[in-house]
Scaffold this motif. Structure first.
Motif, PDB file in Angstrom:
ATOM      1  N   LYS A 125       0.835  -1.209   0.000  1.00  0.00           N
ATOM      2  CA  LYS A 125       0.000   0.000   0.000  1.00  0.00           C
ATOM      3  C   LYS A 125       0.865   1.253   0.000  1.00  0.00           C
ATOM      4  O   LYS A 125       0.567   2.234  -0.696  1.00  0.00           O
ATOM      5  N   GLU A 126       1.953   1.219   0.749  1.00  0.00           N
ATOM      6  CA  GLU A 126       2.858   2.368   0.767  1.00  0.00           C
ATOM      7  C   GLU A 126       3.495   2.609  -0.602  1.00  0.00           C
ATOM      8  O   GLU A 126       3.751   3.750  -0.983  1.00  0.00           O
ATOM      9  N   GLN A 127       3.741   1.539  -1.341  1.00  0.00           N
ATOM     10  CA  GLN A 127       4.367   1.659  -2.669  1.00  0.00           C
ATOM     11  C   GLN A 127       3.334   1.741  -3.797  1.00  0.00           C
ATOM     12  O   GLN A 127       3.710   1.770  -4.972  1.00  0.00           O
ATOM     13  N   ASN A 128       2.036   1.786  -3.434  1.00  0.00           N
ATOM     14  CA  ASN A 128       0.949   1.879  -4.420  1.00  0.00           C
ATOM     15  C   ASN A 128       0.961   0.726  -5.421  1.00  0.00           C
ATOM     16  O   ASN A 128       0.734   0.910  -6.618  1.00  0.00           O
ATOM     17  N   ILE A 129       1.264  -0.475  -4.926  1.00  0.00           N
ATOM     18  CA  ILE A 129       1.244  -1.646  -5.811  1.00  0.00           C
ATOM     19  C   ILE A 129       0.246  -2.689  -5.301  1.00  0.00           C
ATOM     20  O   ILE A 129       0.261  -3.842  -5.739  1.00  0.00           O
ATOM     21  N   ASP A 130      -0.636  -2.274  -4.385  1.00  0.00           N
ATOM     22  CA  ASP A 130      -1.553  -3.241  -3.782  1.00  0.00           C
ATOM     23  C   ASP A 130      -2.619  -3.723  -4.751  1.00  0.00           C
ATOM     24  O   ASP A 130      -3.264  -4.747  -4.502  1.00  0.00           O
ATOM     25  N   LYS A 131      -2.813  -3.012  -5.874  1.00  0.00           N
ATOM     26  CA  LYS A 131      -3.809  -3.443  -6.859  1.00  0.00           C
ATOM     27  C   LYS A 131      -3.177  -4.268  -7.980  1.00  0.00           C
ATOM     28  O   LYS A 131      -3.878  -4.817  -8.828  1.00  0.00           O
ATOM     29  N   GLU A 132      -1.850  -4.330  -8.006  1.00  0.00           N
ATOM     30  CA  GLU A 132      -1.158  -5.076  -9.058  1.00  0.00           C
ATOM     31  C   GLU A 132      -0.955  -6.530  -8.634  1.00  0.00           C
ATOM     32  O   GLU A 132      -0.865  -6.838  -7.451  1.00  0.00           O
TER      33      GLU A 132
END
Length: 452
Positions: A125-132
């Motif tokens: 979530k911190e790296q904005n990759i939680d949807k990938e």
């Protein structure tokens, strides 16, 4: 630095730690025999050096590309990494470390993996990759029997861990289930590896002749490239078109069957008895950072009780088990000749104030004795692997705090390996650049491309 021979009482205690050339050559021979037992299908079950197959046949080509997660679990801290492979020389790594409460190390396994999954989720979530959808390489630095690139059965805990309900289980499955219970990230664990494998693979990314991965830190272990035809625990060992495979030796258990008793000291046996895993990881307990400091402490305490050191000085701290940290050894051996600033500071932390120069020289000599034996034993192991591969020019990737921070460990390895090899092979020691992270990502890249 003062020689230990200048301190008769200390010399008598330390003499059994001083390995002779003949003893070192015998250790090489005995380890080779144990490795062959671990590789053999008929002897593997009773072997103590298990030589687990890794299912990693190929070293990096330099063409690996993409973004991958890596998880590095091997001690009280663990790391989550986002690794971007974009060119032969361009590797971008973002990482975050997490500290585990000691209760997690000895509690239920489910709690441990739930905590790791929570940290993974927060990192994504911190790296904005939680949807990938992110493939993950899992560096799990404990004895594991791999039955596939993404299947690893824990055979025993080491390094202070003793979580219930994990031994005999597929740790990839346990972590994957913890991730799925949360349901808030799309992570697929595609490969499990040991930190030694990660170190080898990471160094081979730039140094193509790297054939051994070594860890000398909290624990100690090594892996190497073996001919696939010799890996009898691999189902396809006779028919595989892949000539080599990385073998995770798990050499920390060397000596669990008594074959190292001829060089073990009474202090090694005391530490073993007081550890949470008596009669296990014998070689590791003579080498690694988890135990070196305690060996020094035990020797100092005995000398104090003989009145041979720190006369009329009192300290409660020095009587506390594990109070003398292995990092103290590196600091003390970093003191300039004739100076004892680091040693004095450390003794002050331990409540020993007013020590004489002679006392501090004695402590330095004890530290040197313990670290020299550690390096000699590791040298025996590395030379055994070089001989096993019949390598004539071999790079060795190394990681771990003892090697990384001890001021003389590298030179001790070079000197002792050179003496043992007698010109039969060239070698180079390489400090690994984040092998546990980069190596896990590289293996994840290979695994992900295979699945596609």
């Amino acid at each position: 630095m003062a020689a230990i021979t200048q301190f008769p009482a200390a010399f008598e205690i330390c003499k059994p730690f001083m390995l002779t050339d003949q003893q070192m050559q015998e250790i090489v021979v005995r380890l080779n025999k144990e490795i062959n037992m671990g590789l053999g299908r008929d002897t593997h079950a009773r072997a103590v050096v298990k030589c687990y197959i890794t299912h990693v046949h190929d070293l990096p080509s330099g063409n690996e590309r993409g973004r991958f997660l890596a998880l590095d679990l091997g001690g009280t801290n663990f790391r989550v990494l986002l690794v971007t492979l974009s060119s032969d020389s361009d590797v971008d790594i973002l990482s975050k470390s997490y500290v585990m409460d000691k209760s997690l190390l000895v509690g239920p396994g489910r709690a441990l993996f739930d905590f790791i999954a929570e940290c993974l989720s927060n990192f994504c979530k911190e790296q904005n990759i939680d949807k990938e959808e992110m493939p993950l390489g899992f560096t799990f630095s404990f004895p594991v029997q791999q039955i596939g690139l993404d299947k690893g059965i824990l055979t025993s805990w080491t390094k202070g861990f003793k979580c219930e309900g994990v031994i005999g289980k597929n740790v990839v499955e346990l972590l994957q289930h913890a991730i799925e219970r949360r349901g808030d990230v799309k992570i697929k664990i595609v490969a499990i590896l040991n930190d030694t494998t990660g170190t080898l693979v990471s160094c081979a990314y730039k140094q193509r002749n790297c054939r051994i991965g070594l860890i000398v830190g909290t624990g100690s272990n090594a892996c190497y490239m073996e001919r696939t035809g010799n890996t009898e625990m691999y189902e396809g060992y006779q028919t595989s078109n892949k000539p080599n495979m990385i073998v995770n030796t798990e050499w920390g258990a060397f000596g669990d069957n008594g074959v190292l008793d001829f060089v073990r000291t009474s202090y090694d046996k005391r530490i073993d008895q007081e550890s949470i895993n008596p009669h296990k990881q014998t070689f590791e307990k003579c080498i690694s950072g988890m135990y070196m400091g305690e060996l020094v402490r035990l020797i100092i305490v005995d000398l104090m009780e003989q009145g041979a050191i720190f006369k009329n000085l009192k300290s409660q701290s020095i009587y506390e088990k594990w109070r003398f940290e292995t990092s103290f050894i590196s600091e003390i051996e970093s003191d300039e000749p004739g100076h004892h600033r680091n040693c004095a500071n450390i003794l002050d932390q331990l409540g020993i104030r007013g020590a004489t120069d002679n006392d501090m020289q004695c402590v330095q000599a004890i530290c040197e004795t313990i670290s020299t034996r550690s390096a000699k034993l590791v040298s025996c192991g590395l030379v055994c692997l070089i001989n096993k591969m019949n390598a004539k020019d071999c790079a060795i990737g190394i990681d771990g705090g003892v090697y990384r921070f001890h001021p003389k460990y590298h030179d001790l390895l070079v000197d002792n390996m050179t003496k043992l090899l007698r010109g039969s092979a060239k070698f180079e020691l390489l400090l690994s650049e984040d092998g546990s992270g980069r190596g896990a990502a590289l293996i994840a890249s290979v695994a992900a491309s295979r699945k596609k």
